[in-house]
Design an enzyme around this catalytic site. Structure first.
Site, PDB file in Angstrom:
ATOM      1  CD  GLU A 155      -4.085  -5.098   8.267  1.00  0.00           C
ATOM      2  OE1 GLU A 155      -4.171  -4.783   9.376  1.00  0.00           O
ATOM      3  OE2 GLU A 155      -3.274  -4.691   7.400  1.00  0.00           O
ATOM      4  CG  ASP A 193       0.306  -4.318   5.761  1.00  0.00           C
ATOM      5  OD1 ASP A 193      -0.160  -4.630   7.096  1.00  0.00           O
ATOM      6  OD2 ASP A 193       0.743  -3.029   5.748  1.00  0.00           O
ATOM      7  CG  ASP A 233      -0.953   5.514   0.881  1.00  0.00           C
ATOM      8  OD1 ASP A 233      -0.649   5.830   2.029  1.00  0.00           O
ATOM      9  OD2 ASP A 233      -2.009   4.703   0.678  1.00  0.00           O
ATOM     10  CG  ASN A 257      -1.801   1.394   1.323  1.00  0.00           C
ATOM     11  OD1 ASN A 257      -2.496   1.801   0.588  1.00  0.00           O
ATOM     12  ND2 ASN A 257      -1.184   2.110   2.438  1.00  0.00           N
ATOM     13  CG  HIS A 264      -6.378   1.134   4.065  1.00  0.00           C
ATOM     14  ND1 HIS A 264      -7.484   1.895   4.390  1.00  0.00           N
ATOM     15  CD2 HIS A 264      -6.208   0.380   5.300  1.00  0.00           C
ATOM     16  CE1 HIS A 264      -7.948   1.686   5.499  1.00  0.00           C
ATOM     17  NE2 HIS A 264      -7.134   0.736   6.257  1.00  0.00           N
TER      18      HIS A 264
HETATM   19 CA   LIG Z   1      -3.463   3.718  -0.372  1.00  0.00          CA
END
Ligand SMILES: [Ca+2]
Ligand SMILES: [Ca+2]
Length: 530
Positions: free
Chosen positions: A261, A217, A187, A127, A221
């Site tokens: 996750e 992980d 990110d 991520n 997101h």
């Molecule tokens: Ca992201």
């Protein structure tokens, strides 16, 4: 009258139990993805060279400990070079943390593990990178290619926060970028095809080095809330990326196992992630098991689990749940249950009779304590999650010593926890409970395979029962499991079958009651029960 018939049937099943001598079914390769995983923080597991830090060779030398425990998969928390002790901010995806050993040590570990029937799964943290990753440094230096690897914005005020209300926008060298978790974790830009291809390449690289699975992980997101200004994203963007990633990895290695996750308790959303992952880590199930384990009665425990499994079935008939009790971001169970060994043993059993591929967080098998610290300083460093990830006490020279500050209560409490070596010698230790119930799982197809359960007809708040069954070619097995959640002995319902497990009891032939906080597993004979 009913009682008399009951006693008669009971007598029959005692006879069966006595003369049955059940032979374990041959489980050769029915489904390579049903495993018992051990989540390992490498730094805290086993130290081979005496520097106090866990390492790959330490794991290799302790593989027999895991084999004897019944483990068939290891999830290694981040192994890559990183400026932090935890490693969830990577500076190089194509090498290993030198504190843990060399790349050759790592491939040797994968090889040795494979020979012992253990798959190695690694944490893949994509991520974000570390802010010290050369991609990010190049981006800050003005390299357009790498600037597009990240999420920069020229907007003076974004007015936007992350999904738990945190500020996600940070400034470095006058440039504003998204770091969803922290300013040191910029990110990656999942709208950039080069980034996507880079992630595929990283995956293939580690498969080439012997890895058999990935734990992605922060997988919810990748396309984070308010991260991509001017784009409309939702969680299906994550799912479609994961689906493509799994497809690419499967093309490269048909056996690769992919978890992620997805830190949500809402099964109606988690279920959608089965579209992209073999197993979104099963937080909804974990939550139910831990809560029931803490209680002394729960009328809806099994029903609640079944409701979740039924939700998953709506998306994927072959889903693999990945249940667990606690992970590295949560307080350990001994802390939550205040060291109550009866509860810790029972909840271990409750985990190990569930469908899927259960995961044990290292140290839970001996009942380690662990809780979040509040930024207290140790050796000049603010301490937060370190105290949930403390050294595993083997009771021998392999025990790591990287964190021993006894001004932290978890360090002190863990000194009272019996070591692995000590617990192996105590018949009714927590560790031996784990060993016994995992052995049972591994030897019984109804426990090891399949992804459903059905509720026992006469459940009470105290006594929760369920059936699991599995058919594979000419092999069929059905088991009935009872958990006595209460503090009182319960009568064992009369059923036609053979007891194959009773908590802490070697000779299971004369059992008529279920001890407080204990489990009984019955191998049903045919389909008969009443
Ligand atoms: Ca992201
Ligand atoms: Ca070491």
């Amino acid at each position: 009258m009913i009682r008399k018939i009951g006693n008669f049937i009971l007598l029959i099943f005692i006879i069966f139990a006595f003369f049955g001598c059940k032979k374990a079914p041959d489980l050769t390769d029915i489904n390579p993805r049903n495993d018992v995983y051990y989540q390992m923080f490498v730094r805290s597991f086993a130290d081979s060279d005496g520097d106090g830090i866990g390492d790959f060779n330490g794991i290799t030398e302790k593989l027999d400990y895991l084999v004897d425990l019944g483990i068939t998969g290891i999830w290694l928390m981040p192994i890559h070079p990183s400026p932090t002790y935890h490693g969830y901010d990577v500076t190089n995806y194509y090498n290993v943390n030198p504190e843990y050993g060399t790349l050759a040590d790592f491939t040797n570990l994968c090889q040795e593990a494979k020979e012992k029937g253990i798959t190695i799964m690694i944490d893949l943290v994509v991520n974000h990178t570390s802010s010290l990753h050369e991609w990010f440094l190049s981006a800050l230096a003005g390299d357009e290619k790498y600037k597009d690897y990240y999420v920069f914005t020229d907007q003076a005020t974004t007015g936007k926060l992350g999904s738990w209300g945190q500020n996600i926008w940070h400034i470095a060298d006058g440039k504003k970028y998204c770091g969803y978790f922290s300013n040191t974790m910029p990110d990656l830009n999942f709208f950039n095809e080069d980034v996507i291809n880079e992630i595929y390449q990283i995956g293939k690289y580690w498969i080439d080095h012997g890895v058999g699975g990935f734990r992605l992980d922060a997988a919810q997101h990748f396309y984070g809330t308010n991260e991509y200004l001017g784009y409309s994203v939702d969680f299906y963007d994550n799912i479609y990326f994961l689906k493509d990633f799994r497809k690419k990895m499967r093309e490269y290695d048909p056996n690769v196992y992919i978890t992620g996750e997805i830190n949500l308790l809402t099964e109606s959303i988690v279920k959608e992630y089965f579209i992209g992952l073999d197993s979104p880590l099963d937080f909804p199930i974990a939550n139910k098991v831990v809560a029931a384990g803490a209680s002394n009665g729960n009328l809806n425990y099994i029903k609640g689990l079944i409701k979740i499994y039924n939700t998953y079935l709506g998306v994927d008939q072959t889903f693999i749940s990945a249940p667990f009790l606690r992970n590295h971001d949560e307080n350990r169970l001994a802390t939550e249950y205040d060291g109550n060994l009866d509860k810790l043993k029972l909840v271990a059993e409750m985990l190990m009779v569930l469908p899927g591929s259960p995961i044990i967080y290292y140290g839970e098998e001996i009942g380690m304590y662990g809780s979040k610290s509040n930024g207290e300083i140790s050796n000049g460093i603010a301490i937060w999650d370190e105290t949930r990830r403390l050294p595993l006490n083997f009771g021998d020279k392999y025990t790591t010593t990287w964190f021993q500050d006894d001004t932290f209560s978890d360090v002190v409490r863990n000194q009272e926890v019996k070591s692995v070596t000590e617990q192996l010698l105590v018949e009714d230790s927590l560790l031996n409970t784990y060993r016994a119930i995992i052995k049972l799982r591994n030897e019984n197809i109804a426990l090891k395979y399949g992804n459903t359960m059905t509720v026992y007809e006469n459940n009470t708040s105290q006594l929760q029962g369920f059936y699991r069954e599995y058919q594979y070619e000419d092999k069929y097995q059905k088991v009935l499991v009872f958990h006595n959640l209460s503090l009182l002995e319960q009568a064992l319902p009369v059923v036609n079958g053979t007891i194959i497990y009773a908590s802490g009891i070697k000779d299971v032939t004369n059992i008529t009651t279920i001890a407080p906080k204990s489990t009984i597993v019955i191998d049903m004979i045919g389909d008969a029960h009443d």
